[in-house]
Design an enzyme around this catalytic site. Structure first.
Site, PDB file in Angstrom:
ATOM      1  N   ARG A 140      45.504  45.842  51.401  1.00 33.24           N
ATOM      2  CA  ARG A 140      45.201  45.814  49.963  1.00 33.24           C
ATOM      3  C   ARG A 140      44.924  47.197  49.405  1.00 33.24           C
ATOM      4  O   ARG A 140      45.308  47.512  48.278  1.00 33.24           O
ATOM      5  CB  ARG A 140      44.001  44.901  49.697  1.00 33.24           C
ATOM      6  CG  ARG A 140      44.387  43.453  49.779  1.00 33.24           C
ATOM      7  CD  ARG A 140      43.241  42.552  49.364  1.00 33.24           C
ATOM      8  NE  ARG A 140      43.689  41.183  49.482  1.00 33.24           N
ATOM      9  CZ  ARG A 140      43.901  40.368  48.440  1.00 33.24           C
ATOM     10  NH1 ARG A 140      43.663  40.774  47.224  1.00 33.24           N
ATOM     11  NH2 ARG A 140      44.339  39.148  48.632  1.00 33.24           N
ATOM     12  N   HIS A 176      40.050  35.497  31.358  1.00 36.16           N
ATOM     13  CA  HIS A 176      39.650  34.397  32.243  1.00 36.16           C
ATOM     14  C   HIS A 176      39.505  33.099  31.440  1.00 36.16           C
ATOM     15  O   HIS A 176      38.894  33.099  30.369  1.00 36.16           O
ATOM     16  CB  HIS A 176      38.328  34.739  32.940  1.00 36.16           C
ATOM     17  CG  HIS A 176      37.942  33.710  33.952  1.00 36.16           C
ATOM     18  ND1 HIS A 176      38.553  33.623  35.195  1.00 36.16           N
ATOM     19  CD2 HIS A 176      37.046  32.701  33.897  1.00 36.16           C
ATOM     20  CE1 HIS A 176      38.031  32.613  35.859  1.00 36.16           C
ATOM     21  NE2 HIS A 176      37.117  32.037  35.095  1.00 36.16           N
TER      22      HIS A 176
HETATM   23  C1  GAR Z   1      45.398  32.671  32.005  1.00 36.00           C
HETATM   24  O1  GAR Z   1      44.862  31.491  31.505  1.00 36.00           O
HETATM   25  C2  GAR Z   1      44.316  33.542  32.604  1.00 36.00           C
HETATM   26  O2  GAR Z   1      43.096  33.411  31.952  1.00 36.00           O
HETATM   27  C3  GAR Z   1      44.231  32.994  33.997  1.00 36.00           C
HETATM   28  O3  GAR Z   1      45.558  32.766  34.374  1.00 36.00           O
HETATM   29  C4  GAR Z   1      46.291  32.396  33.215  1.00 36.00           C
HETATM   30  C5  GAR Z   1      47.550  33.218  33.181  1.00 36.00           C
HETATM   31  O4  GAR Z   1      48.361  32.824  32.130  1.00 36.00           O
HETATM   32  N1  GAR Z   1      43.568  33.900  34.877  1.00 36.00           N
HETATM   33  C6  GAR Z   1      42.719  33.527  35.814  1.00 36.00           C
HETATM   34  O5  GAR Z   1      42.480  32.368  36.068  1.00 36.00           O
HETATM   35  C7  GAR Z   1      42.054  34.678  36.559  1.00 36.00           C
HETATM   36  N2  GAR Z   1      40.939  34.212  37.303  1.00 36.00           N
HETATM   37  P1  GAR Z   1      49.579  33.688  31.657  1.00 36.00           P
HETATM   38  O6  GAR Z   1      50.327  34.149  32.924  1.00 36.00           O
HETATM   39  O7  GAR Z   1      50.403  32.751  30.857  1.00 36.00           O
HETATM   40  O8  GAR Z   1      49.059  34.845  30.858  1.00 36.00           O
END
Ligand code: GAR
Length: 190
Positions: free
Chosen positions: A67, A111
């Site tokens: 990483r 988030h």
């Molecule tokens: C979003 O809802 C974001 O908040 C979430 O993934 C989705 C991505 O949507 N992130 C997390 O859960 C991070 N912990 P997108 O690819 O359509 O922007």
């Protein structure tokens, strides 16, 4: 002589892993995104970047010794394209200090919950399982923890009877798109 209007000096880089609707929201808000990096090849978010003419980079963990090495390479690539503000928009890996120290106080995450409630990768499912009547969307600074950095903006979203993870997430995404665009606009205008 008039003073020139403050110009946007921070290049915006976006980290993605999947759908990329938050990336699309930034593009649609006419925020200049100078680079999009993904840890997963072939995801729709990369197509969105390509369609918008934004340089893309793919940094799969398996291509690196670990990483730290992957995150260092990704930080270097973003820096080389002038990125000064990093937006994690559905980026589903934690960032190592080697990355965060390259952009101090300049990495934000979107988030799908009202942090500190429901951190982690399954926030929408966790909120549904907990039976809450309200969850939300948060934009926060990224630190080494799991969704633990300082909250910049958040807004509640109702959980409605009959909601599935899909219907609830769709309602949350609408709010995320507005919040992330507003926060990024504010940060780059400083
Ligand atoms: C979003 O809802 C974001 O908040 C979430 O993934 C989705 C991505 O949507 N992130 C997390 O859960 C991070 N912990 P997108 O690819 O359509 O922007």
């Amino acid at each position: 002589m008039t003073h020139p209007k403050a110009t946007h000096t921070l290049g915006v880089g976006v980290l993605v892993s999947g759908t990329g609707s938050n990336l699309q929201a930034l593009i649609d808000a006419e925020i200049t995104v100078v680079a999009v990096a993904s840890n997963v090849a072939g995801v729709p978010a990369l197509e969105r970047a390509l369609a918008a003419g934004i340089p893309t980079g793919v940094f799969p963990l398996e291509d690196y010794a670990g990483r730290n090495e992957r995150d260092a390479a990704m930080a270097e690539w973003l820096s080389s394209l002038g990125v000064g503000l990093v937006v994690c928009a559905g980026y589903m890996h934690l960032l190592r200090p080697v990355f965060l120290t390259r952009f101090p106080g300049r990495v934000v995450n979107v988030h799908p919950a009202l942090l500190p409630a429901f951190p982690g990768a399954a926030a929408v499912e966790d909120a549904l399982a907990a039976g809450v009547t309200e969850t939300g969307a948060t934009v926060h600074l990224v630190d080494e923890g799991i969704d633990t950095g300082a909250v910049l903006r958040q807004e509640a979203v109702p959980v409605l009877p009959g909601d599935t993870a899909e219907t609830l997430h769709a309602r949350i995404r609408v709010v995320e798109h507005r919040l992330v665009s507003e926060v990024v606009r504010e940060l780059i205008a400083r």
